[in-house]
Design an enzyme around this catalytic site. Structure first.
Site, PDB file in Angstrom:
ATOM      1  N   SER A  54       0.701  -1.364  -0.141  1.00 40.75           N
ATOM      2  CA  SER A  54      -0.165  -0.180  -0.121  1.00 40.75           C
ATOM      3  C   SER A  54       0.710   1.363  -0.079  1.00 40.75           C
ATOM      4  O   SER A  54       0.396   2.306  -0.228  1.00 40.75           O
ATOM      5  CB  SER A  54      -0.883  -0.072   1.205  1.00 40.75           C
ATOM      6  OG  SER A  54      -2.026  -0.730   0.980  1.00 40.75           O
ATOM      7  N   LYS A  90       0.345   3.742  -2.807  1.00 40.96           N
ATOM      8  CA  LYS A  90      -0.703   4.760  -2.883  1.00 40.96           C
ATOM      9  C   LYS A  90      -0.178   6.435  -2.657  1.00 40.96           C
ATOM     10  O   LYS A  90      -0.785   7.120  -2.974  1.00 40.96           O
ATOM     11  CB  LYS A  90      -1.653   4.708  -1.637  1.00 40.96           C
ATOM     12  CG  LYS A  90      -2.648   3.497  -1.712  1.00 40.96           C
ATOM     13  CD  LYS A  90      -3.291   3.375  -0.584  1.00 40.96           C
ATOM     14  CE  LYS A  90      -4.363   2.029  -0.676  1.00 40.96           C
ATOM     15  NZ  LYS A  90      -4.026   0.642  -0.239  1.00 40.96           N
ATOM     16  N   SER A 107      -6.052   3.453   4.159  1.00 40.92           N
ATOM     17  CA  SER A 107      -5.435   2.887   3.148  1.00 40.92           C
ATOM     18  C   SER A 107      -6.502   2.154   2.620  1.00 40.92           C
ATOM     19  O   SER A 107      -6.285   0.870   1.971  1.00 40.92           O
ATOM     20  CB  SER A 107      -4.309   1.687   3.729  1.00 40.92           C
ATOM     21  OG  SER A 107      -3.729   1.273   2.753  1.00 40.92           O
TER      22      SER A 107
END
Length: 443
Positions: free
Chosen positions: A78, A81, A142
């Site tokens: 993640s 991102k 997230s």
């Protein structure tokens, strides 16, 4: 007068030769840029971080204070991102997107958002969400589906957004990354949004150095990102119901791994079986901001604290092991650059702005050494073209520390600072120019 006009034309080539001689003596050999430098495999083995890779850098200058396997591309989950965040903020600042724009999630984004085994806020197919709400869900919680919905909106399609991510990475100087999804899931986990031609197991990979570059770019270009990454808890409004989002960055004030001496205010975690526990963090302490990256810390459950413990260890290493040395604007390191057709054949240059270096505490007596390179676009016949104004930016100072190797995110091994003239330099009159050319014939 006609005689001198003719003399000027016929001897200009000879004058160039004379000026070139003066230029060489004044440092024209420094015109080339600093050569790229590789980061050490492990800049301090005594730190013994429990992670596959790590890096610590100054958020402003990009100076690297610590690195471990920092140039190997590894899964980051993640933390991907952050690159998506950069593109969303870029679209906001360019006017292509606004915080109040409404987004109705596409089918792939909505379906991923319903997967309860992933970090998500559940999105409804018949409901629209503001860009701001999806952005907050992406950075605070997230949320994977929310990230995809934003990507689809910015790119017009999932594939096109991935192409935008790849292009942006290259513009940052990142050439070793693998990018398939906007949120860091594997290509197979995003369903119909999978990148064509890739396998279901393909996943995003960046080096620790890459992630530090992305973090530095966001903090430099869009510092308002910290207003969101520092939020510990917030409700996500889903129309008829709400989801409480708690930040996965447990080093924020009030959360499980907060540490008073290190007031962390961002940026992003990442976790998967292949990536392990990852964390790119930033902290502003004693007036100085640094960025740290931890990749591949041990991971067995969502309650693992290892990445935060390794981050605390790395941040403490920097603040306790280095002294912050300020280099003031107008610092004079006795450097000169050649001048073409000036009353003076050289000009003194000073630093154009304040900057800084981190000096190891074991090298507190390390002195700053300097060289200067001229701005090529201002050169003519081997020197800066006169006249020159006082305070005019004419080149770049390359600053090093005697006794301490320096490394920077851009591959340089010196701190680069704009160099400007200390005094004005007027253009010589035609008689002086002609006389220099004439006397040069006999040297």
């Amino acid at each position: 007068m006609e005689f001198f006009k003719g003399l000027k034309k016929t001897l200009v080539g000879l004058l160039a030769g004379v000026t070139l001689f003066a230029t060489t003596a004044a440092g024209l050999g420094n015109l080339t840029t600093v050569s790229a430098a590789s980061l050490p495999a492990n800049s301090d083995s005594s730190l013994n971080l429990d992670a596959k890779a790590a890096i610590a850098v100054d958020a402003t200058t990009g100076q690297v204070m610590y690195s471990k396997n920092a140039q190997e591309a590894l899964p980051v989950a993640s933390m991907s991102k952050l690159l998506t965040t950069y593109l969303v903020l870029k679209a906001i600042h360019s006017g292509k997107l606004s915080w109040n724009d409404k987004i109705t999630p596409d089918e792939a984004s909505q379906k991923v958002s319903q997967n309860t085994t992933l970090s998500n806020v559940p999105l409804k197919a018949d409901h629209s969400y503001t860009v701001k709400s999806l952005y907050e869900a992406m950075l605070i919680y997230s949320a994977n589906g929310a990230t995809m919905a934003l990507a689809y909106k910015v790119g017009g399609s999932h594939q096109n957004f991935i192409n935008m991510m790849r292009k942006q990475a290259k513009e940052f100087g990142i050439n070793d990354a693998s990018i398939y999804t906007a949120n860091g899931l594997t290509n197979g986990e995003v369903g119909s949004a999978a990148y064509p031609g890739a396998t279901k197991d393909d996943e995003n990979k960046f080096s620790a150095q890459d992630m530090a570059i992305i973090a530095q770019k966001i903090l430099t270009d869009y510092p308002e990102v910290l207003q969101t990454t520092s939020i510990t808890k917030k409700e996500f409004n889903n129309g008829t119901d709400k989801t409480m989002m708690e930040n996965w960055n447990w080093m924020l004030k009030g959360l499980a791994k907060a540490y008073t001496a290190l007031p962390v205010d961002g940026l992003k975690t990442g976790t998967s079986d292949t990536a392990g526990a990852c964390f790119v963090a930033t902290v502003h302490k004693d007036g100085h901001r640094i960025i740290t990256v931890i990749l591949g810390a041990p991971h067995s459950s969502d309650t693992d604290l290892s990445r935060f413990e390794q981050t605390q260890k790395l941040m403490s290493y920097v603040y306790n092991g280095f002294t912050y040395k300020t280099i003031k604007a107008q610092s004079d390191y006795k450097q000169t650059l050649p001048v073409h057709n000036g009353k003076d054949l050289t000009t003194k240059v000073v630093t154009a702005k304040e900057t800084h270096l981190w000096v190891k505490n074991t090298d507190t007596d390390a002195k700053v050494t300097a060289s200067v390179s001229g701005k090529k676009s201002l050169y003519e016949k081997g020197g800066l073209q006169a006249p020159l104004k006082k305070g005019q930016t004419v080149g770049t100072y390359n600053l090093k520390l005697k006794g301490q190797e320096l490394y920077f995110l851009d591959g340089a091994n010196a701190l680069k600072v704009p160099a400007q003239t200390k005094v004005a330099v007027d253009k010589a009159n035609i008689f002086v120019i002609g006389w220099r050319a004439l006397t040069g014939l006999f040297k």
